[in-house]
Design an enzyme around this catalytic site. Sequence first.
Site, PDB file in Angstrom:
ATOM      1  N   GLY A  39      42.524  37.798  31.835  1.00 49.71           N
ATOM      2  CA  GLY A  39      41.832  36.529  32.045  1.00 49.71           C
ATOM      3  C   GLY A  39      40.565  36.472  31.207  1.00 49.71           C
ATOM      4  O   GLY A  39      40.436  37.144  30.174  1.00 49.71           O
ATOM      5  N   SER A  40      39.580  35.720  31.675  1.00 47.93           N
ATOM      6  CA  SER A  40      38.410  35.434  30.848  1.00 47.93           C
ATOM      7  C   SER A  40      37.447  36.596  30.669  1.00 47.93           C
ATOM      8  O   SER A  40      36.493  36.490  29.902  1.00 47.93           O
ATOM      9  CB  SER A  40      37.653  34.235  31.417  1.00 47.93           C
ATOM     10  N   THR A  41      37.665  37.729  31.376  1.00 48.11           N
ATOM     11  CA  THR A  41      36.850  38.909  31.075  1.00 48.11           C
ATOM     12  C   THR A  41      37.073  39.343  29.626  1.00 48.11           C
ATOM     13  O   THR A  41      36.201  39.953  29.013  1.00 48.11           O
ATOM     14  CB  THR A  41      37.187  40.073  32.023  1.00 48.11           C
ATOM     15  N   GLN A  87      39.005  30.898  34.771  1.00 42.21           N
ATOM     16  CA  GLN A  87      38.027  31.270  33.745  1.00 42.21           C
ATOM     17  C   GLN A  87      38.564  32.375  32.875  1.00 42.21           C
ATOM     18  O   GLN A  87      39.082  33.338  33.366  1.00 42.21           O
ATOM     19  CB  GLN A  87      36.738  31.730  34.413  1.00 42.21           C
TER      20      GLN A  87
END
Length: 716
Positions: free
Chosen positions: A312-314, A716
């Site tokens: 994901g957005s990490t 995100q």
Amino acid sequence: MKSNRLMMRMNGTILFFLFALLFFIVFIRFLSIQITREAEGRDLLTEAEKKYRKNDIIESSRGTIYDQNNIIIAEDGYSYKLTAILDPTVTFDPHNPLHVKDPKRTATILSKYLDMSKKEIFERLSKENIFQIEFGIAGQGISNQLKRKIEKENLPGIAFIKEPKRNYPNGHFASHLIGFTQNQATKNGTKQIGMLGIEKSLDSVLAGKDGHVNFNSDVWGYLLPNGKKHVTHPRNGNDVYLSIDKKIQLYMEETLDKVEKEYQPKQMFSIVSNPKTGEILAMGQRPTFNENLDGLDHNWNNFIVESSFEPGSTMKAFSLAAAVDSHSFNPNATYQSGKYFVSGYPNPIKDWNNGAGWGTITFLEGVQRSSNVAFANLLQLIGEGRYKEYLDAFHFGKKIGIDLPNEALGKILYDYPIEKITTIFGQGSTVTALQMIQAISAIANDGNMMKPQVISKIVNSSTKAVIKQFEPKVVGTPISKEAARLTREYLATTVSSAKGTGQLFNIPNVQVAGKSGTAQISNPDGGGYLTGRENYLFSFIGMAPADDPEVVVYVGIQQPELPPSEIGSVPVAKLFNPIMENSLKYRKVKSKETPKVQSKMVPSLKGKTVSNARKILMEKGFTPIILGTGDMIIKQSSKKGTKLLPNEKVILTTNDELTIPDMSGWSIRDVSKVASLTNLTLKIKGSGFLTKQSIKANSQLEENDVLKASFEQPTQ
């Protein structure tokens, strides 16, 4: 009479030859044994050696596992295995039976002490034509205290076998990292075998080598006078010192327990590391087990090491670092948020608010808002080929070579245009948690990427000499020192900015730099992804203090049970914040105090002109939202004296026809303010941020209007 004498002579002759033949056979047999020293295919010397030469085993000890401060994590001990003798032939005195005489009574009493039902025990005790039975896992690992309690019941036929047992004094403590052992039968007795984690990967290091005593004995097994005795001393296993710090690990375990109890996630994980050395200071996951008590028959998987997942957005933390290092990131440059179209693909890349976006914004705001479109644009600025070089430099898609079994690889999907774009914001491609920890160390450690280490040293348990010392190892420099510093600075704003998606991860008196993520989960029963507001892996990877990080914490929670009013970042923050805060305090890390965001009081705006009210609110840092076409303010959403943070919305109604604004991306709280001020009937679907409203933006409101508002979690 003569015939009788003749008959006697004949019988005597026959007997003579018969005995002669027998003597000859015996002589030949004796001669054969003398020459070959074998009888019935067996070597007589070997048989004599077996009979009169004793070989007693001297058991070795398995090495002890310590944390980095010499605190015992795992050590050798003893336990007992419960058995029951069923064969009645072992009993010689009916008044003193040595077998199980009353299975029903025995089962009733044993069920009080074993994790088995009375019925299960009775079925085992009622088996026929069996000398002895055991009770499976329920009858193993019995403590000396429990053994004494059972013995006091005076149950005929119940016996105990002493066995080596591994003791884990801290209970469920880094269980998947430490692992556990199980006893396995060998020709010389019972041996402990590592089954998971360090106990498995370093089994040959921890396991000792048994010694033995050889001596000549008489028929009763006693040492003969002047008999030779040869002793081979056992070699005990080596001790292993881990990088784990017991106190930080305990902080983590307590926090994991608390969050698990509140949200009941399918699984979750947490890692604490020192980015300057690569040392793993704590590592844990849920569900878990207590190595001393339960769950050892379960097929446990170390998610942190053995599983790969979409981050994901990490992932945007590393994409941002690549953009900064390649001089492709201008924080003040602007782009059009919302949607991004990829040539040849009908469906656009959307920002998490269903593609509504936030208009034309700067790239720094795009980072703060976790805009997928911002990163799709950054890929074009970096260059697809060069961005792949950065992925390789961060070692994604490669094993890190940690000293734990079954390490997963992860996979970077980068063949098609759509895969290249989704990879830059963390979808499609997969990583491991340890790859993320290794990669983030480059950002935290001025460009130097450190190999994660769980072992500090290996020591000879007898001499205390260090056999192997594990030193910090730089495995790459994917970005420059200056790029690392700037990346940390930009990532800190995702936490500190009022527009940032990481505001929940703000910790008092310390500046945190990091990135949150909401990753989709592949559907195990078919193609595509799971749907639903809870079916995500919610995560955050952060470092502190942001100016010179001493601690990195990476946490993830998969499919938590969320209350309607909460988004996925809430339980993640409840996991990350206390672990980071306690780790910093324990390590006595001094940090620069985070500039406090000053709240301000809302003034009374009733009766003021629209232009004047707008000016007053903007000067105080608030965001004014005007409803209606009039020139005078008659109502305001926040009363006079209410304290609000900068950029918070203050909704005002005017003295003329009311209109409704475009509320895309608004929170439920802000939408509820509009409904309250305008007397709308609000019907909410979902949670998170508004993606769809039933009344078109800028439409005039009528009495008794119903506003249907759909909300979604930010991916995100």
